[in-house]
Design a protein around this motif. Structure first.
Motif, PDB file in Angstrom:
ATOM      1  N   VAL A   1       0.837  -1.141   0.020  1.00  0.00           N
ATOM      2  CA  VAL A   1       0.104   0.025   0.070  1.00  0.00           C
ATOM      3  C   VAL A   1       0.886   1.066  -0.028  1.00  0.00           C
ATOM      4  O   VAL A   1       1.873   1.092   0.613  1.00  0.00           O
ATOM      5  N   PHE A   2       0.509   2.117  -0.871  1.00  0.00           N
ATOM      6  CA  PHE A   2       1.012   3.585  -0.604  1.00  0.00           C
ATOM      7  C   PHE A   2       0.306   4.588  -1.008  1.00  0.00           C
ATOM      8  O   PHE A   2      -0.972   4.138  -1.581  1.00  0.00           O
ATOM      9  N   PRO A   3       0.413   5.899  -0.994  1.00  0.00           N
ATOM     10  CA  PRO A   3      -0.208   6.883  -1.150  1.00  0.00           C
ATOM     11  C   PRO A   3      -0.458   6.921  -2.642  1.00  0.00           C
ATOM     12  O   PRO A   3       0.197   6.614  -3.620  1.00  0.00           O
ATOM     13  N   SER A   4      -1.704   7.406  -3.155  1.00  0.00           N
ATOM     14  CA  SER A   4      -2.149   7.432  -4.728  1.00  0.00           C
ATOM     15  C   SER A   4      -1.341   8.451  -5.442  1.00  0.00           C
ATOM     16  O   SER A   4      -1.187   8.313  -6.516  1.00  0.00           O
ATOM     17  N   LEU A   5      -0.797   9.624  -4.825  1.00  0.00           N
ATOM     18  CA  LEU A   5       0.091  10.313  -5.591  1.00  0.00           C
ATOM     19  C   LEU A   5       1.353  10.317  -4.602  1.00  0.00           C
ATOM     20  O   LEU A   5       1.554  10.661  -3.581  1.00  0.00           O
ATOM     21  N   THR A   6       2.445   9.613  -5.483  1.00  0.00           N
ATOM     22  CA  THR A   6       3.785   9.383  -4.968  1.00  0.00           C
ATOM     23  C   THR A   6       4.762   9.061  -5.823  1.00  0.00           C
ATOM     24  O   THR A   6       4.268   9.183  -7.210  1.00  0.00           O
ATOM     25  N   TYR A   7       5.801   8.525  -5.641  1.00  0.00           N
ATOM     26  CA  TYR A   7       6.834   8.297  -6.687  1.00  0.00           C
ATOM     27  C   TYR A   7       6.384   7.165  -7.433  1.00  0.00           C
ATOM     28  O   TYR A   7       5.966   6.207  -7.168  1.00  0.00           O
TER      29      TYR A   7
END
Ligand code: PMP
Length: 354
Positions: A103-109
């Motif tokens: 899981v990671f943020p929707s806007l990221t690397y």
């Protein structure tokens, strides 16, 4: 695509690096490199390098550099992993720790979903708040490998150490990767949490604040067990992943640490000056703790700003993601480079009648 490619990679979409054109000399504000050269100590280490020794493999354990980094960050050398740029570590992290998904943020690397797809790791994303900050409460406790760039890219927005800790503490049975590529430009590092949490992996790079993107050197700090897992994957792929010269230059960089801290302070000062001048022109942007600004202007298409800057010899980064079509990411260069960018932006606004 040839007919020989393993079918599991047929649908893979690879990462698109920022352009490195050679058609003319640009003011290059598109890939978050440092505008300053590596430290004088690094330059002398290069001049004095034993080139004849390049016939020999590099130390696969990178012992000397690991010890220096361990001393600098107050950990043991067995808690340090070295790599060929930090992208390598992120790749290994998805390979090693993604068995329950990620899981990671929707806007990221934008490399995170590429690594997930490469290793068949199903992933979810959590939306950012309206002000582009990461919602630590939603990210925490998802029961998966959690990847958090802090400060985040391409926004530059950072979470506090308390918020990062809340994510790490919420799920002791899954690894939380904190990608600190830009941490030296104003955010708080999670390194101090390492003695408390064995599920935390802090990933750092020499590419940004230490001005060594071309040398390809990254490192991770974590519990001994996590580092051993990464070592296992390294020895299963490329044991000599960091070359001889880069190991030497890395040591010289760590020995001359104050140099990069001073550069980071200069970049932060240029960042606030530039942000102020751009806001005066009507641009808006979240407060950045990184060496770039993520900016937009009402009425000005992001692609238009990118194209017009390029034709005037300034490269900035525009992303294809429609959710951020109105934005551009602009690396903080020298004061002179940023003054040139502000001036061109002002002229472009005038041309567009804004
Ligand atoms: N993490 C983030 C958030 C980045 O923006 C970058 C640079 N593209 C990296 C990691 C990787 O940098 P490097 O491989 O040069 O260490």
């Amino acid at each position: 695509m040839s007919r020989f490619l393993n079918h599991k990679y047929a649908g893979l979409t690879a990462y698109t690096p920022g352009e490195q054109p050679r058609d003319r000399q640009y003011i290059k504000l598109n890939t978050n490199e440092s505008p300053y050269p590596p430290s004088p100590a690094v330059l002398s280490a290069l001049e004095e390098a034993d080139v004849a020794a390049l016939r020999l493999y590099s130390d696969p354990e990178g012992t000397s550099l690991r010890e220096k980094l361990a001393g600098l960050y107050g950990v043991e050398s067995g808690q340090v992993f070295l790599s060929n740029g930090s992208d390598d570590i992120l790749n290994f992290a998805f390979m090693a720790f993604g068995s329950d998904g990620a899981v990671f943020p929707s806007l990221t690397y934008s490399f995170y979903p590429v690594f997930a797809n490469l290793h068949g790791v199903p992933y979810e994303t959590v939306p950012l708040r309206e002000d582009f900050s990461v919602d630590a409460a939603i990210l925490a406790g998802q029961g998966k490998l959690t990847v958090l760039a802090n400060p985040n890219a391409p926004t530059g927005v950072a979470l506090s150490l308390e918020q990062v800790e809340s994510v790490v503490a919420a799920d002791p049975n899954h690894v939380v990767v904190v990608d600190e590529a830009y941490v030296d430009f104003g955010a708080q590092s999670a390194v101090t949490l390492l003695e408390k949490y064995d599920n935390l992996l802090v990933v750092m790079t020499f590419s940004k604040s230490r001005s060594m993107a071309g040398a390809r050197l990254g490192f991770a700090l974590g519990s001994r067990d996590l580092i051993q897992d990464l070592e296992k994957l390294k020895y299963a792929t490329n044991p000599y992943n960091v070359n001889r010269l880069t190991l030497k230059l890395g040591e010289a960089a760590v020995d001359s640490n104050e140099y990069f801290r001073e550069n980071a302070r200069r970049i932060m000062a240029t960042r606030s000056e530039t942000a102020q001048r751009l806001r005066d022109l009507g641009f808006s942007m979240p407060d950045s703790q990184a060496n770039f600004l993520f900016l937009t202007h009402p009425g000005l298409d992001g692609e238009v700003l990118y194209q017009k800057c390029k034709s005037r010899g300034i490269l900035i980064r525009h992303f294809s993601d429609p959710a951020i079509a109105g934005y551009n990411r602009v690396t903080i260069g020298t004061e002179t480079e940023m003054a040139a960018f502000v001036q061109e932006a002002e002229e472009i606004l005038r041309e567009e009648g804004l």
